[in-house]
Write a protein that holds these residues in place. Structure first.
Motif: not given
Length: 737
Positions: A129-130, A133, A137-139, A165-166, A312, A315
């Protein structure tokens, strides 16, 4: 303490360090022209489902689970038939989300509630996710995390957001895995009465009628009207069934909504995008919904709320089919499926049937996820219609490790399954589908590692991870397999590893004995051990065979063997290693196992290291597995075998020597300097207990750790592969004795 404070502190300090020390580290370096718009990524992670389980990959034994929805995804994408992961839940997932082997992340095996933060994923890692980003992207993660445990993680219940993770909606069990089944079925029976967590029907000692209480104090009388036990129907709806009783108000005192129960009553935690944390009470229906269903509900809601222009990564991490196995809701199963309400969840034969049903329920929920988010539709006969070119989403499916030994399907080896580096423990299903896939329906036989999916995420976003991530990345490219049906194998070797996570002051998990012959130290608690059919030899041991052991239990599996020899019991013959490594090429494989073995002549523990060499393949339906050690026959290796053995030995030595210890390097930049002092100060102020700055591994972040940082200022050692033999990558951790 303000629950949102740790993440805020973490973000500010990390941002300052990146600006000061690694400002160029996150400049994107696309390896191909990025798609416009950027593709969404739907990652589906399954639990304990090895390649032995599914007919889709040519195996599945005599009774494979039916997986029509997953089959349809594979038909529209590609199957990776030669994918290795790591042998356990946590190190498999950590490798997936960092692209780095356990020897770098220090997540060596399945995490437990006593493991130090040092053996959890360091928030300084550039997690998936980092990484994404950087491209906007949003996660979000839904379901199982198990790359950290809140008891010793300085971020506590906010650790998933600290991971990158967001948004997180899932379970943070004390051990990372589903809790033991509540044998009282919600307080209506003595402990251990109901092995599956619900009251069976009258023909099997239960009831055909009773009161079904819900967490909001509502109640309805339920009576049996079909094959399914009403106690199961009530439980599946989130309620507690009081057999042969009418509804009364207030709810009877014995009705217990607090006790967790496997896949049905879960410690649901939410990390919101604003940094706030919610711990959902066990009376809430969401916390009482089947684990194969609730995260799918949440993922559907989150995905459908994202603007069309927002890329996005989601997971959905199932707990299927991790122990303790429990019957899924009947509506998720094929209509022809026999009712299993009266099976025994503690019986090994019944567990095989229930595991199949859990996999079939997973297949149903994967199909629902795609349809509800507009990625697929249903045909007239209910079949999944999935046309990836009509979407902007890449679907990735993978498992964290191989199947548990008790449910392994023939012809795979149940004695060399999950938690081992043998084929049955690490060879898992892999599927990728989406617009980039050319000539769908293919099978890729090239070697792939679960780490490689991390690079695929970067490739899909146009990021060169090896140039972009400021530390060693073990991932290799996967995208060429999607684009080129003729792509030759990129990997020349594959690697896997398991080890031992440490508790404070060198302690490790207690022994757990399986059957009469096998012992492992992967189970973190008595409950987890017994959920997997084991006998616990640690603190609080209750099995009759353990009567008389010290109050704090035995510390090593070899200690169990010594005790058995001294008490005329059957002695263990198979002790799982405390660390193991495997490396392979196209045809051959080396396995190294290091453990404290039992020496019968001296009736004592003896440090033992074994090296094994196998010829293997992936033939269908009878693969050549690693069960014929070429070094054990006494016959010298022939020229071809010797050439492969020497090459693999050298490559393994190089891998194991590629991450020399660097005490004090908290931020993972391979330099010990003021930035690490700043990290120590932050973690010391955050809790003062376990953290990645607890360098001496005593469970405290204190002045003793600061002294180690000050003593080790400067660049980390440079790897010298030739100086490190393959079997000595790091000392075997042994508990104080």
């Amino acid at each position: 303490m303000d629950s949102s404070l740790p993440f805020g502190q973490r973000t500010l300090v990390t941002l300052a360090l990146l600006i000061a020390l690694a400002g160029v580290a996150f400049v994107c370096g696309p390896v191909h022209a990025a798609q416009t718009p950027l593709p969404n990524i739907l990652l589906i992670v399954m639990d304990d489902i090895g390649i032995d389980q599914w007919k889709l990959f040519g195996y599945g034994g005599a009774t494979p689970a039916a997986t029509p929805n997953i089959d349809a995804i594979a038909a529209a994408g590609i199957k990776f038939h030669n994918l290795w992961t790591m042998p356990a839940c946590s190190n498999g997932r950590a490798t997936l989300f960092t692209g780095r082997y356990p020897l770098r992340t220090h997540v060596y095996t399945a995490l437990g509630n006593n493991d130090l933060a040092n053996f959890m994923v360091n928030p300084n890692e550039v997690t998936a996710p980092n990484l994404l980003r950087q491209r906007g992207y949003k996660s979000a993660l839904f379901g199982k995390f198990h790359m950290g445990i809140q008891s010793n993680n300085p971020y506590g219940y906010g650790m998933v957001r600290a991971f990158g993770f967001d948004y997180f909606y899932g379970w943070l069990d004390a051990t990372g895995d589903p809790s033991s089944i509540d044998g009282t079925a919600g307080g209506v029976a003595p402990p251990g009465t109901w092995s599956c967590g619900f009251v069976r029907d009258a023909n099997h000692g239960g009831a055909d009628s009773g009161a079904c209480y819900s967490g909001n104090n509502a109640c309805a009388v339920m009576s049996k009207s079909g094959a399914e036990a009403p106690g199961r129907i009530c439980r599946d709806a989130g309620g507690i069934f009081d057999p042969n009783q009418p509804c009364i108000n207030p709810t009877p005192d014995n009705i217990n909504f607090a006790t967790l129960s496997g896949h049905y009553v879960s410690p649901l935690t939410i990390n919101n995008e604003d940094g706030s944390i919610e711990q959902v009470p066990s009376t809430d229906l969401r916390a009482r919904t089947y684990r194969g269903t609730d995260p799918v509900d949440a993922a559907i809601n989150w995905i459908n709320q994202q603007p069309a222009s927002q890329p996005w990564m989601v997971s959905v991490a199932f707990a299927t089919a991790h122990t303790p196995v429990m019957q899924p809701p009947a509506q998720l199963l094929p209509p022809s499926e026999a009712d299993t309400s009266n099976l025994d969840c503690s019986n090994s034969l019944d567990q095989r049937v229930i595991t199949n049903q859990m996999e079939e329920a997973l297949d149903s929920e994967v199909g629902r996820l795609l349809v509800a988010t507009g990625l697929a539709s249903r045909g007239q006969n209910g079949q999944l219609i999935y046309r990836p070119n009509q979407t902007n989403t890449v679907i990735v499916m993978v498992t964290d490790n191989g199947s548990l030994g008790t449910v392994v399907k023939a012809p795979f080896d149940s004695s060399q399954a999950k938690s081992s580096v043998y084929q049955t423990g690490v060879w898992c299903p892999g599927i990728v589908a989406g617009p980039p896939v050319k000539k769908p329906g293919r099978q890729v036989n090239a070697m792939v590692n679960i780490a490689d999916l991390y690079q695929l995420f970067g490739e899909l976003a146009g990021i060169d991870v090896h140039q972009n991530v400021p530390r060693t990345v073990d991932a290799q490219s996967i995208l060429p397999y999607l684009l080129n049906p003729s792509q030759p194998s990129i990997r020349k070797t594959n690697f896997t590893q398991i080890g031992t996570n440490l508790h404070a002051n060198g302690e490790i998990n207690s022994p757990c004995q399986f059957n009469t012959t096998t012992c492992s130290q992967i189970a973190p608690t008595k409950g987890v051990c017994e959920d997997n059919g084991g006998i616990w030899w640690g603190p609080g041991a209750t099995d009759p065979s353990t009567v008389g052991i010290p109050a704090d239990g035995l510390q090593l599996c070899c200690d169990v063997a010594v005790w058995q020899a001294n008490h005329a019991q059957t002695i263990l013959t198979n002790i799982y290693p405390l660390e193991a490594f495997a490396i392979r090429n196209a045809n051959y494989k080396i396995v190294i196992n290091n453990y404290e073995g039992y020496d019968a002549p001296s009736n004592a523990c003896l440090a033992t290291s074994t090296k094994e060499f196998y010829q293997i393949n992936e033939n269908v339906p009878l693969p050549k597995l690693d069960n014929d050690n070429l070094l054990a026959s006494g016959t010298p290796l022939n020229r071809q075998q010797k050439k492969n053995y020497d090459a693999l030995t050298a490559q393994l030595a190089q891998i194991l020597a590629s991450q020399p210890a660097c005490p004090g390097d908290i931020n993972l930049d391979r330099v010990v300097n003021n930035a690490d002092i700043a990290e120590w100060q932050m973690f010391q102020q955050l809790s003062g207990f376990s953290s990645w700055a607890d360098i001496n591994l005593d469970g405290l972040t204190d002045s003793a750790d600061l002294a180690i940082i000050l003593q080790n200022q400067g660049a980390c050692p440079t790897p010298h592969p030739a100086q490190v033999p393959a079997a000595q990558s790091r000392p075997i951790p042994v508990a104080s004795r």
